[in-house]
Motif scaffolding. Structure first.
Motif, short mmCIF file in Angstrom:
data_model
loop_
_atom_site.label_atom_id
_atom_site.label_comp_id
_atom_site.label_asym_id
_atom_site.label_seq_id
_atom_site.Cartn_x
_atom_site.Cartn_y
_atom_site.Cartn_z
N LEU A 67 0.83 -1.21 0.00
CA LEU A 67 0.00 0.00 0.00
C LEU A 67 0.86 1.26 0.00
N VAL A 68 1.89 1.28 0.84
CA VAL A 68 2.78 2.44 0.90
C VAL A 68 3.46 2.63 -0.45
N LYS A 69 3.93 1.55 -1.04
CA LYS A 69 4.60 1.66 -2.35
C LYS A 69 3.63 2.19 -3.41
N ALA A 122 12.54 -0.65 2.97
CA ALA A 122 11.86 -1.32 1.85
C ALA A 122 10.71 -0.50 1.30
N SER A 123 10.02 0.23 2.17
CA SER A 123 8.83 0.96 1.73
C SER A 123 9.15 2.30 1.08
N GLY A 124 10.33 2.84 1.37
CA GLY A 124 10.66 4.15 0.84
C GLY A 124 9.94 5.27 1.56
N ILE A 125 9.50 5.01 2.78
CA ILE A 125 8.84 6.06 3.57
C ILE A 125 9.73 7.30 3.58
N ALA A 126 9.11 8.45 3.38
CA ALA A 126 9.86 9.69 3.26
C ALA A 126 10.42 10.19 4.59
N TYR A 127 9.67 9.95 5.65
CA TYR A 127 10.06 10.51 6.94
C TYR A 127 9.52 9.62 8.05
N PRO A 128 10.40 9.01 8.84
CA PRO A 128 9.93 8.17 9.94
C PRO A 128 9.84 8.96 11.25
N LEU A 129 8.78 8.77 11.98
CA LEU A 129 8.62 9.34 13.31
C LEU A 129 8.57 8.16 14.28
N LEU A 130 9.34 8.24 15.36
CA LEU A 130 9.39 7.13 16.31
C LEU A 130 9.27 7.65 17.73
N ASN A 131 8.56 6.89 18.54
CA ASN A 131 8.41 7.19 19.96
C ASN A 131 8.36 5.89 20.73
N ILE A 132 8.72 5.99 22.00
CA ILE A 132 8.47 4.88 22.91
C ILE A 132 7.06 5.08 23.47
N LEU A 133 6.34 4.01 23.56
CA LEU A 133 4.97 4.00 24.07
C LEU A 133 4.90 4.71 25.43
N VAL A 134 3.86 5.53 25.60
CA VAL A 134 3.59 6.17 26.89
C VAL A 134 2.18 5.76 27.33
N LEU A 183 19.60 10.46 2.71
CA LEU A 183 19.70 10.65 1.25
C LEU A 183 18.88 9.60 0.51
N ARG A 184 18.88 8.37 0.99
CA ARG A 184 18.09 7.33 0.34
C ARG A 184 16.60 7.69 0.39
N ARG A 185 16.12 8.14 1.56
CA ARG A 185 14.71 8.50 1.68
C ARG A 185 14.35 9.71 0.83
N THR A 186 15.29 10.66 0.74
CA THR A 186 15.03 11.88 0.00
C THR A 186 15.03 11.63 -1.50
N LEU A 187 15.94 10.79 -1.96
CA LEU A 187 16.11 10.60 -3.40
C LEU A 187 15.36 9.40 -3.97
N VAL A 188 14.64 8.65 -3.12
CA VAL A 188 13.93 7.47 -3.63
C VAL A 188 12.86 7.87 -4.66
N HIS A 189 12.30 9.03 -4.49
CA HIS A 189 11.33 9.58 -5.45
C HIS A 189 11.74 11.01 -5.76
N PRO A 190 12.79 11.22 -6.54
CA PRO A 190 13.28 12.58 -6.77
C PRO A 190 12.21 13.48 -7.39
N LYS A 241 4.07 5.62 -5.41
CA LYS A 241 4.16 5.55 -6.87
C LYS A 241 3.24 6.57 -7.53
N ALA A 242 2.15 6.91 -6.81
CA ALA A 242 1.21 7.91 -7.32
C ALA A 242 1.70 9.34 -7.05
N GLY A 243 2.87 9.48 -6.43
CA GLY A 243 3.45 10.80 -6.21
C GLY A 243 3.17 11.40 -4.84
N ILE A 244 2.61 10.61 -3.95
CA ILE A 244 2.31 11.09 -2.60
C ILE A 244 3.36 10.50 -1.66
N ARG A 245 4.08 11.37 -0.95
CA ARG A 245 5.11 10.90 -0.02
C ARG A 245 4.46 10.49 1.29
N VAL A 246 4.88 9.38 1.84
CA VAL A 246 4.28 8.83 3.06
C VAL A 246 5.20 9.06 4.25
#
Length: 189
Positions: free
Chosen positions: A18-20, A54-66, A135-142, A24-29
């Motif tokens: 789904l992410v791919k 693997a997904s090419g996610i543009a920007y990952p956000l991570l937190n520890i559960l609260v 760089l990989r995340r930024t350039l995966v969909h230039p 592919k439709a031009g929307i960064r996830v």
């Protein structure tokens, strides 16, 4: 298992295609990942890293559960005696939802130690904040908002470096306190 345990009926096996397709439709996830659920293990950090890559996610956000007061998760963890902030008053005094960095576990995880969770989180964020991964995340969909994605990821890296510094200081203080405690106990015996 983690999502169903908090009543989130999502099939994560379907996420990668789904992410791919969306990208592919031009929307960064942007991907939001929370660590420290009861079914998370030390292998969970690598699973998230591999998924982001693997997904090419543009920007990952991570937190520890609260665990938040008033939620079934908080109530269950309180009954199990796993919370550092076992009531609303202590929770509100500490305000863990508004603490930056978000690398502290205010509870005892089930499948790993608190230190393994926090160290694993820091390692994962460090790997994702490397220049190579940025760089990989930024350039995966230039061309698809690449400059904005690069700025976001560089900010992510800057936040990680700041967080790593404060985390190292906290760990050093905790380690020093652990070294002193046995000596004090032996002297008072």
């Amino acid at each position: 298992e983690n999502l169903s345990s908090v009543r989130k009926p999502f099939d994560t096996q379907k996420y990668l295609p789904l992410v791919k397709r969306i990208q592919k439709a031009g929307i960064r996830v942007v991907g939001y990942f929370m660590l420290g659920f009861d079914h998370d293990t030390k292998a969970s950090f690598d699973h998230i890293f591999d998924f982001v890559k693997a997904s090419g996610i543009a920007y990952p956000l991570l937190n520890i559960l609260v665990p938040i007061p008033g939620t079934p998760l908080f109530d269950r963890m309180r009954r199990e005696g796993r919370l550092d902030l076992p009531d609303v008053e202590s929770f509100m005094r500490k305000q863990p939802l508004y603490s930056i960095p978000c690398n502290r576990a205010y509870y005892e995880p089930k499948q790993m130690t608190r230190r393994e969770l926090e160290d694993g989180y820091m390692d994962l964020v460090g790997r994702l904040a490397s220049f190579k991964e940025i760089l990989r995340r930024t350039l995966v969909h230039p061309g698809t908002h690449s400059l904005a994605i690069l700025k976001m990821n560089l900010s992510f890296r800057r936040d990680h470096l700041r967080m790593a510094s404060t985390y190292a200081e906290r760990r050093a203080a905790e380690d020093a306190a652990e070294q002193v405690q046995p000596v004090f106990m032996a002297a008072s015996a």
